[in-house]
Design a protein around this motif. Structure first.
Motif, PDB file in Angstrom:
ATOM      1  N   GLY A  57      41.604 -27.337 -52.815  1.00  0.00           N
ATOM      2  CA  GLY A  57      41.648 -28.311 -53.895  1.00  0.00           C
ATOM      3  C   GLY A  57      41.969 -29.714 -53.442  1.00  0.00           C
ATOM      4  N   ALA A  58      42.674 -29.850 -52.306  1.00  0.00           N
ATOM      5  CA  ALA A  58      43.088 -31.185 -51.859  1.00  0.00           C
ATOM      6  C   ALA A  58      41.965 -31.949 -51.172  1.00  0.00           C
ATOM      7  CB  ALA A  58      44.279 -31.071 -50.909  1.00  0.00           C
ATOM      8  N   PHE A  59      41.078 -31.211 -50.492  1.00  0.00           N
ATOM      9  CA  PHE A  59      40.002 -31.851 -49.748  1.00  0.00           C
ATOM     10  C   PHE A  59      38.894 -30.847 -49.452  1.00  0.00           C
ATOM     11  CE2 PHE A  59      38.000 -32.355 -45.606  1.00  0.00           C
ATOM     12  CZ  PHE A  59      37.479 -33.642 -45.682  1.00  0.00           C
ATOM     13  N   THR A  60      37.678 -31.196 -49.790  1.00  0.00           N
ATOM     14  CA  THR A  60      36.512 -30.370 -49.484  1.00  0.00           C
ATOM     15  C   THR A  60      35.283 -31.261 -49.459  1.00  0.00           C
ATOM     16  OG1 THR A  60      37.425 -28.359 -50.493  1.00  0.00           O
ATOM     17  CG2 THR A  60      35.050 -28.464 -50.287  1.00  0.00           C
ATOM     18  N   ILE A  61      34.353 -30.996 -48.515  1.00  0.00           N
ATOM     19  CA  ILE A  61      33.055 -31.659 -48.561  1.00  0.00           C
ATOM     20  C   ILE A  61      31.956 -30.598 -48.558  1.00  0.00           C
ATOM     21  CG2 ILE A  61      33.860 -33.765 -47.439  1.00  0.00           C
ATOM     22  CD1 ILE A  61      32.331 -32.848 -44.913  1.00  0.00           C
ATOM     23  N   CYS A  62      30.844 -30.906 -49.234  1.00  0.00           N
ATOM     24  CA  CYS A  62      29.722 -29.985 -49.360  1.00  0.00           C
ATOM     25  C   CYS A  62      28.428 -30.694 -48.962  1.00  0.00           C
ATOM     26  CB  CYS A  62      29.564 -29.505 -50.803  1.00  0.00           C
ATOM     27  SG  CYS A  62      31.040 -28.790 -51.540  1.00  0.00           S
ATOM     28  N   LYS A  63      27.526 -29.939 -48.374  1.00  0.00           N
ATOM     29  CA  LYS A  63      26.214 -30.473 -48.061  1.00  0.00           C
ATOM     30  C   LYS A  63      25.505 -30.851 -49.357  1.00  0.00           C
ATOM     31  CE  LYS A  63      22.347 -29.515 -44.952  1.00  0.00           C
ATOM     32  NZ  LYS A  63      21.759 -28.506 -44.035  1.00  0.00           N
ATOM     33  N   ASN A  64      24.817 -31.964 -49.340  1.00  0.00           N
ATOM     34  CA  ASN A  64      24.218 -32.478 -50.574  1.00  0.00           C
ATOM     35  C   ASN A  64      22.867 -31.811 -50.837  1.00  0.00           C
ATOM     36  OD1 ASN A  64      23.721 -33.901 -52.861  1.00  0.00           O
ATOM     37  ND2 ASN A  64      23.521 -35.908 -51.881  1.00  0.00           N
ATOM     38  N   THR A  65      22.930 -30.625 -51.436  1.00  0.00           N
ATOM     39  CA  THR A  65      21.728 -29.902 -51.857  1.00  0.00           C
ATOM     40  C   THR A  65      21.873 -29.538 -53.325  1.00  0.00           C
ATOM     41  OG1 THR A  65      22.586 -27.696 -51.322  1.00  0.00           O
ATOM     42  CG2 THR A  65      21.490 -28.923 -49.538  1.00  0.00           C
ATOM     43  N   ASP A  66      20.754 -29.359 -54.001  1.00  0.00           N
ATOM     44  CA  ASP A  66      20.805 -28.955 -55.412  1.00  0.00           C
ATOM     45  C   ASP A  66      21.515 -27.619 -55.580  1.00  0.00           C
ATOM     46  OD1 ASP A  66      19.525 -31.211 -56.346  1.00  0.00           O
ATOM     47  OD2 ASP A  66      17.519 -30.308 -56.298  1.00  0.00           O
ATOM     48  N   PHE A  67      21.315 -26.720 -54.622  1.00  0.00           N
ATOM     49  CA  PHE A  67      21.943 -25.397 -54.699  1.00  0.00           C
ATOM     50  C   PHE A  67      23.462 -25.506 -54.664  1.00  0.00           C
ATOM     51  CE2 PHE A  67      23.529 -21.588 -52.383  1.00  0.00           C
ATOM     52  CZ  PHE A  67      23.267 -20.653 -53.373  1.00  0.00           C
ATOM     53  N   LEU A  68      23.998 -26.307 -53.732  1.00  0.00           N
ATOM     54  CA  LEU A  68      25.453 -26.431 -53.614  1.00  0.00           C
ATOM     55  C   LEU A  68      26.053 -27.243 -54.752  1.00  0.00           C
ATOM     56  CD1 LEU A  68      25.937 -26.849 -49.764  1.00  0.00           C
ATOM     57  CD2 LEU A  68      26.749 -24.991 -51.190  1.00  0.00           C
ATOM     58  N   LYS A  69      25.294 -28.134 -55.320  1.00  0.00           N
ATOM     59  CA  LYS A  69      25.802 -28.904 -56.459  1.00  0.00           C
ATOM     60  C   LYS A  69      25.905 -28.045 -57.723  1.00  0.00           C
ATOM     61  CE  LYS A  69      22.931 -32.448 -56.066  1.00  0.00           C
ATOM     62  NZ  LYS A  69      22.274 -33.774 -56.272  1.00  0.00           N
ATOM     63  N   LYS A  70      25.112 -26.976 -57.791  1.00  0.00           N
ATOM     64  CA  LYS A  70      25.069 -26.175 -59.010  1.00  0.00           C
ATOM     65  C   LYS A  70      25.627 -24.756 -58.840  1.00  0.00           C
ATOM     66  CE  LYS A  70      20.952 -28.605 -60.663  1.00  0.00           C
ATOM     67  NZ  LYS A  70      19.503 -28.489 -60.998  1.00  0.00           N
ATOM     68  N   CYS A  71      26.021 -24.384 -57.626  1.00  0.00           N
ATOM     69  CA  CYS A  71      26.426 -22.989 -57.407  1.00  0.00           C
ATOM     70  C   CYS A  71      27.697 -22.613 -58.173  1.00  0.00           C
ATOM     71  CB  CYS A  71      26.587 -22.710 -55.915  1.00  0.00           C
ATOM     72  SG  CYS A  71      27.983 -23.551 -55.133  1.00  0.00           S
ATOM     73  N   PHE A  72      28.499 -23.603 -58.574  1.00  0.00           N
ATOM     74  CA  PHE A  72      29.722 -23.294 -59.333  1.00  0.00           C
ATOM     75  C   PHE A  72      29.400 -22.662 -60.683  1.00  0.00           C
ATOM     76  CE2 PHE A  72      28.498 -27.450 -60.893  1.00  0.00           C
ATOM     77  CZ  PHE A  72      28.824 -27.423 -62.237  1.00  0.00           C
ATOM     78  N   LEU A  73      28.149 -22.800 -61.145  1.00  0.00           N
ATOM     79  CA  LEU A  73      27.748 -22.245 -62.436  1.00  0.00           C
ATOM     80  C   LEU A  73      27.444 -20.750 -62.362  1.00  0.00           C
ATOM     81  CD1 LEU A  73      25.349 -25.139 -63.500  1.00  0.00           C
ATOM     82  CD2 LEU A  73      27.544 -24.596 -64.565  1.00  0.00           C
ATOM     83  N   TYR A  74      27.372 -20.223 -61.151  1.00  0.00           N
ATOM     84  CA  TYR A  74      27.013 -18.815 -60.973  1.00  0.00           C
ATOM     85  C   TYR A  74      28.093 -17.912 -61.582  1.00  0.00           C
ATOM     86  CZ  TYR A  74      25.766 -14.444 -58.644  1.00  0.00           C
ATOM     87  OH  TYR A  74      25.424 -13.143 -58.368  1.00  0.00           O
ATOM     88  N   THR A  75      27.661 -16.842 -62.230  1.00  0.00           N
ATOM     89  CA  THR A  75      28.603 -15.881 -62.821  1.00  0.00           C
ATOM     90  C   THR A  75      28.247 -14.472 -62.371  1.00  0.00           C
ATOM     91  OG1 THR A  75      27.249 -15.632 -64.823  1.00  0.00           O
ATOM     92  CG2 THR A  75      28.987 -17.305 -64.858  1.00  0.00           C
ATOM     93  N   ASN A  76      29.283 -13.672 -62.166  1.00  0.00           N
ATOM     94  CA  ASN A  76      29.110 -12.268 -61.819  1.00  0.00           C
ATOM     95  C   ASN A  76      30.389 -11.545 -62.204  1.00  0.00           C
ATOM     96  OD1 ASN A  76      29.084  -9.739 -60.313  1.00  0.00           O
ATOM     97  ND2 ASN A  76      27.280 -10.580 -59.271  1.00  0.00           N
TER      98      ASN A  76
END
Length: 346
Positions: free
Chosen positions: A132-151
């Motif tokens: 939560g304090a620091f994270t970087i992600c590759k700028n892809t549509d998949f990584l920008k939207k993967c938080f929406l995934y549910t299971n």
């Protein structure tokens, strides 16, 4: 660095009293652009790699709802912690210019971030940090939207559950991390990250407000030293300095810290105070003395209990807890003794 990286910090309310140190330490990492998002009063002078965007909290809510096509709860700034994984969508107008985007907190002193963000780590991982304090992600549509995934088989909350409550469900550290793990996204190890590469200080205990600070899972308290963009931590035991290591940053865990130095590029972090470097030996001596007294007390109690247990007639006497003298006045006297007079305390 051939990659462009940005870190986003939405913050609403009064900034930490040491935020000028946050700014100065961030300026030493010129290969990263930092974006401060706020509508609060802001009087700090900013270097070239730190940018200020005036955006109201309600606008962030509207942006998130437009991007996800879902209603979200965002009645207080602290709820933003749950939405950090969504910053790639919320602030798409910013991150579109970068190869990597991420988030960070204001309760940080930055060291040399190239210890963890470099050509090797960038090529190897799609997500670096994962906390939560620091994270970087590759700028892809998949990584920008993967938080929406549910299971339903995942143990953590989903975004649909997070967005419907005012409570902070720690989605940035738990839910989103589990989703990325489930989707086999290449991410740095949480253990290796938190306990070896960053100085993640244990949260402050209000009942022991002036007790020495500890690194997570470290047996001894620490003294951290900041010098010209680099952070070193010294683990202190009765026998001396146990470990000396350079860390990428220091996460202070929402502490209120007394500032007893006006230096920006060199200071100590000790016992929830920023002190002049000249106090280093005094801090070591004070810590060792405190540990030694506690060690002697534990040995005495152990012998007393063992004697009584063996039927030696020893009595276990429960003594009243004696309140120790707060350490700040002691160190202030030491400061005056060596000729350093604190002119202000924010």
């Amino acid at each position: 660095m051939k990659y462009r990286i940005c870190l986003i910090l939405p913050y609403y309310g009064v900034f930490p009293n040491y935020f000028h140190l946050w700014i100065n330490s961030a300026s030493h990492n010129s290969f990263i652009d930092f974006y401060i998002i706020t509508d609060s009063d802001f009087s700090y002078q900013l270097p070239e790699n730190i940018h200020l965007k005036k955006i109201a909290l309600n606008e962030i809510k509207q942006r998130l709802q437009e991007k996800t096509k879902k209603k979200v709860s965002l009645s207080s700034p602290y709820k933003l912690c749950d939405y950090k994984p969504a910053y790639g969508l919320i602030f798409e107008d910013i991150v579109c210019n970068y190869d990597y985007w991420g988030w960070c907190d204001p309760d940080i002193i930055w060291g040399n971030l190239q210890l963890i963000i470099n050509e090797n780590s960038i090529e190897k991982y799609d997500v670096i940090g994962g906390g939560g304090a620091f994270t970087i992600c590759k700028n892809t549509d998949f990584l920008k939207k993967c938080f929406l995934y549910t299971n339903s088989s995942m143990p953590s909350f989903s975004f649909n559950e997070v967005r419907t409550t005012k409570k902070n469900l720690i989605f940035d550290e738990w839910g989103a991390t589990n989703i990325r793990k489930y989707l086999n996204i290449k991410e740095t190890s949480q253990y290796d990250w938190l306990y070896r590469k960053v100085l993640d200080v244990t949260p402050p205990d209000i009942k022991k407000r002036h007790s020495p600070m500890f690194i997570r899972f470290c047996n001894y308290p620490i003294i951290a030293k900041y010098e010209n963009g680099h952070i070193f931590a010294y683990s202190i035991s009765p026998s001396g300095i146990e470990n000396t290591q350079e860390y990428a940053y220091c996460h202070l865990q929402k502490r209120k810290i007394n500032i007893i130095t006006q230096q920006l590029d060199s200071f100590l972090l000790y016992n929830e105070m920023f002190l002049p470097l000249q106090m280093f030996q005094e801090c070591i001596y004070n810590t060792q003395n405190s540990i030694l007294k506690q060690y002697q007390h534990n040995i005495a109690m152990s012998k007393q209990i063992g004697n009584a247990y063996r039927g030696g007639g020893g009595k276990i006497i429960i003594q009243k807890k004696v309140k120790s003298k707060p350490i700040i006045p002691i160190l202030l006297r030491l400061l005056r003794h060596i000729g350093i007079y604190p002119h202000y305390k924010v």
